[in-house]
Design an enzyme around this catalytic site. Structure first.
Site, PDB file in Angstrom:
ATOM      1  N   ASP A  11      75.166  64.225  11.852  1.00 30.44           N
ATOM      2  CA  ASP A  11      75.534  65.740  12.518  1.00 30.44           C
ATOM      3  C   ASP A  11      76.950  65.608  12.710  1.00 30.44           C
ATOM      4  O   ASP A  11      77.622  66.426  13.316  1.00 30.44           O
ATOM      5  CB  ASP A  11      74.881  65.947  13.509  1.00 30.44           C
ATOM      6  CG  ASP A  11      74.944  64.849  14.711  1.00 30.44           C
ATOM      7  OD1 ASP A  11      75.286  64.040  14.447  1.00 30.44           O
ATOM      8  OD2 ASP A  11      74.475  65.159  15.864  1.00 30.44           O
ATOM      9  N   CYS A  60      77.549  60.501  13.586  1.00 30.82           N
ATOM     10  CA  CYS A  60      77.004  59.294  13.465  1.00 30.82           C
ATOM     11  C   CYS A  60      77.627  58.000  13.983  1.00 30.82           C
ATOM     12  O   CYS A  60      76.728  57.039  14.371  1.00 30.82           O
ATOM     13  CB  CYS A  60      76.691  59.407  11.845  1.00 30.82           C
ATOM     14  SG  CYS A  60      77.931  59.427  10.800  1.00 30.82           S
ATOM     15  N   HIS A 114      78.592  58.072   6.301  1.00 30.69           N
ATOM     16  CA  HIS A 114      77.596  57.765   7.290  1.00 30.69           C
ATOM     17  C   HIS A 114      77.248  56.507   7.802  1.00 30.69           C
ATOM     18  O   HIS A 114      77.370  55.476   6.940  1.00 30.69           O
ATOM     19  CB  HIS A 114      76.189  58.401   6.692  1.00 30.69           C
ATOM     20  CG  HIS A 114      75.124  58.474   7.376  1.00 30.69           C
ATOM     21  ND1 HIS A 114      75.072  59.436   8.642  1.00 30.69           N
ATOM     22  CD2 HIS A 114      74.079  57.663   7.706  1.00 30.69           C
ATOM     23  CE1 HIS A 114      74.018  59.255   9.278  1.00 30.69           C
ATOM     24  NE2 HIS A 114      73.358  58.257   8.567  1.00 30.69           N
TER      25      HIS A 114
END
Length: 234
Positions: free
Chosen positions: A84, A87, A229
């Site tokens: 979101d 991370c 990510h």
């Protein structure tokens, strides 16, 4: 020109994602300084002292890639983290809590992640005196945007963390951090092995020691799994 632009973009991407670190190199000599066009470097990389042009530029620090440890495939369990925009911060707070035997509930994880983000903003954007302690992070930040722009964005929950935030938080929290990539992304025969390869370490000075002021903290291991990510390894 296109080749040069592609190379520059590749370096910037490595720096943003924590795959590379800055090693500052300067040259006060005309023979070296004049050979590097100032138009190819951000203005913040160039200064003049007593008539000599000092050019500061980034050199990829690949010490982990050269070390025996970097050749070793390590095995861990992957603890998935919500993607979101928080991370990196979520993975860090989960890892630090895990090392203390604490499990965070979703709300606590989110709140603690936001606190880490704001801690970065505090030392880099709100306190000029503190900022001077994080020169490597400042260089990583200003490689492709102004400090003012960074400070406008870092407070937003959807602004991804990366190299500069890791440089700050490892020092601020006195926390050793190692970033890994999946084994198959390391180019080992094109296979899809289940292991992980370390690519960068932050805060190694906090990994152990005895005596006054010394710490002995467990490493937090982060998995960079592509597309900006981060997950946690444990």
């Amino acid at each position: 020109m296109e080749l040069k632009s592609s190379s520059n973009n590749n370096i910037l991407e490595q720096l943003r994602n924590g795959f590379a670190r800055f090693e500052l190199v300067s040259s006060p000599t005309a023979s070296v300084s004049d050979s590097i066009s100032s138009t190819s470097l951000p203005a913040s990389f160039i200064s003049t002292t007593k008539g000599n042009s000092y050019v500061f530029f980034a050199r990829i620090n690949s010490s982990m890639n050269r070390s025996p440890a970097a050749k070793k495939v390590e095995k861990y369990a992957v603890d998935r983290v919500k993607g979101d925009g928080r991370c990196l911060f979520r993975a860090l707070v989960k890892g630090m809590a895990f090392n203390k035997g604490i499990t965070l509930n979703p709300q606590r994880e989110r709140d603690d992640a936001d606190e880490l983000r704001m801690a970065v903003k505090e030392v880099i954007c709100n306190d000029p005196k503190e900022r001077e302690k994080y020169k490597e992070a400042l260089v990583a930040i200003t490689v492709d945007e102004s400090l003012k722009r960074f400070c406008q964005r870092i407070g937003r929950h959807d602004f991804w963390g990366g190299e500069s935030e890791l440089l700050v938080l490892s020092k601020l929290c006195k926390q050793p951090i190692i970033v890994y990539i999946p084994e198959h992304e390391h180019g080992r025969g094109g296979g899809y092995g289940p292991g992980f390869i370390p690519i960068q370490e932050y805060g190694s000075e906090f990994r152990g020691g005895w005596g006054k002021g010394k710490t002995n903290k467990n490493v937090v291991r982060l998995l960079y799994s592509g597309r900006n990510h981060y997950d946690l390894l444990r």
